[in-house]
Scaffold this motif. Structure first.
Motif, PDB file in Angstrom:
ATOM      1  N   PRO A 109      64.983  -0.002  96.287  1.00 14.75           N
ATOM      2  CA  PRO A 109      63.637   0.550  96.427  1.00 14.75           C
ATOM      3  C   PRO A 109      63.428   1.374  97.698  1.00 14.75           C
ATOM      4  N   LYS A 110      64.444   1.544  98.526  1.00 10.58           N
ATOM      5  CA  LYS A 110      64.289   2.213  99.813  1.00 10.58           C
ATOM      6  C   LYS A 110      63.820   3.659  99.642  1.00 10.58           C
ATOM      7  N   GLY A 111      62.955   4.092 100.568  1.00 10.16           N
ATOM      8  CA  GLY A 111      62.453   5.457 100.549  1.00 10.16           C
ATOM      9  C   GLY A 111      62.516   6.051 101.946  1.00 10.16           C
ATOM     10  N   PHE A 112      61.787   7.138 102.169  1.00 13.81           N
ATOM     11  CA  PHE A 112      61.777   7.771 103.479  1.00 13.81           C
ATOM     12  C   PHE A 112      61.147   6.852 104.526  1.00 13.81           C
ATOM     13  N   VAL A 113      60.056   6.199 104.174  1.00 15.11           N
ATOM     14  CA  VAL A 113      59.418   5.267 105.103  1.00 15.11           C
ATOM     15  C   VAL A 113      59.410   3.838 104.563  1.00 15.11           C
ATOM     16  N   TYR A 114      59.487   3.681 103.262  1.00 15.20           N
ATOM     17  CA  TYR A 114      59.441   2.357 102.650  1.00 15.20           C
ATOM     18  C   TYR A 114      60.774   1.636 102.875  1.00 15.20           C
ATOM     19  N   LYS A 115      60.700   0.454 103.456  1.00 12.76           N
ATOM     20  CA  LYS A 115      61.869  -0.394 103.749  1.00 12.76           C
ATOM     21  C   LYS A 115      62.877   0.300 104.671  1.00 12.76           C
ATOM     22  N   GLN A 116      62.385   1.077 105.616  1.00  7.39           N
ATOM     23  CA  GLN A 116      63.243   1.723 106.599  1.00  7.39           C
ATOM     24  C   GLN A 116      63.002   1.091 107.971  1.00  7.39           C
TER      25      GLN A 116
END
Length: 178
Positions: free
Chosen positions: A48-55
């Protein structure tokens, strides 16, 4: 100062929206991942990782600042608004970047706590029921059981008082020494 505060609050809301949108779908991140990485290095379909999600902080900071820098440069060259021409523009840019970053972390906390509450909602009900039962037991114990001090006082009353011994003066008188 008032305009900068409004920009900061708007940036926080933008960061919350950005994080929420990426938590729903990370299609743009997947697209860039497919374009830039070979087949072996591409992310798995269930990631589910994104540019800001879970980073972590560094990739999130780089993405937010680079995205805002590109938007500011486009705004600078296509419109008569001069963002980097004065202190006010640079201050507004930095305020927007920090606010957006803060908004992403605020949204992260809200989403994680919502997930935890949804997972633990049944166990929270059980905990409340257990606490109510323990409270009822405690009240019942307090009603039926006398306090420890009262019990000690009753035991002292039940024990017979010791026979009065003559005082030291009386004993001396009895011996004739006084």
């Amino acid at each position: 100062m008032g305009l900068e505060l409004v920009i900061f609050i708007a940036a926080i809301l933008f960061g919350i929206f950005l994080y929420w949108a990426e938590s729903r779908s990370n299609a743009v991140y997947r697209f860039f991942n497919k374009v830039l990485n070979s087949k072996e290095l591409q992310m798995s379909p269930d990631n589910p990782k994104g540019f800001v999600y879970k980073q972590t902080i560094l990739p999130r900071l780089i993405f937010v600042v680079s995205m805002l820098l590109i938007a500011a440069l486009i705004l600078e060259f296509l419109t008569p608004i001069s963002i980097f021409g004065s202190y006010v523009g640079v201050s507004a840019f930095s305020s927007f970047a920090v606010g957006t970053l803060l908004g992403t972390y605020l949204a992260s906390v809200v989403i994680k706590t919502t997930e935890i509450v949804e997972e633990k909602s049944d166990s929270i009900g059980d905990l409340v029921d257990d606490a109510v039962e323990k409270g009822k037991d405690l009240i019942e114990d307090l009603k039926t059981k006398e306090p420890k001090i009262v019990e000690e006082a009753k035991q002292e009353i039940k024990t017979e008082p010791e026979v009065d011994k003559p005082s030291a003066r009386d004993r001396l008188k009895d011996k004739g020494l006084m």
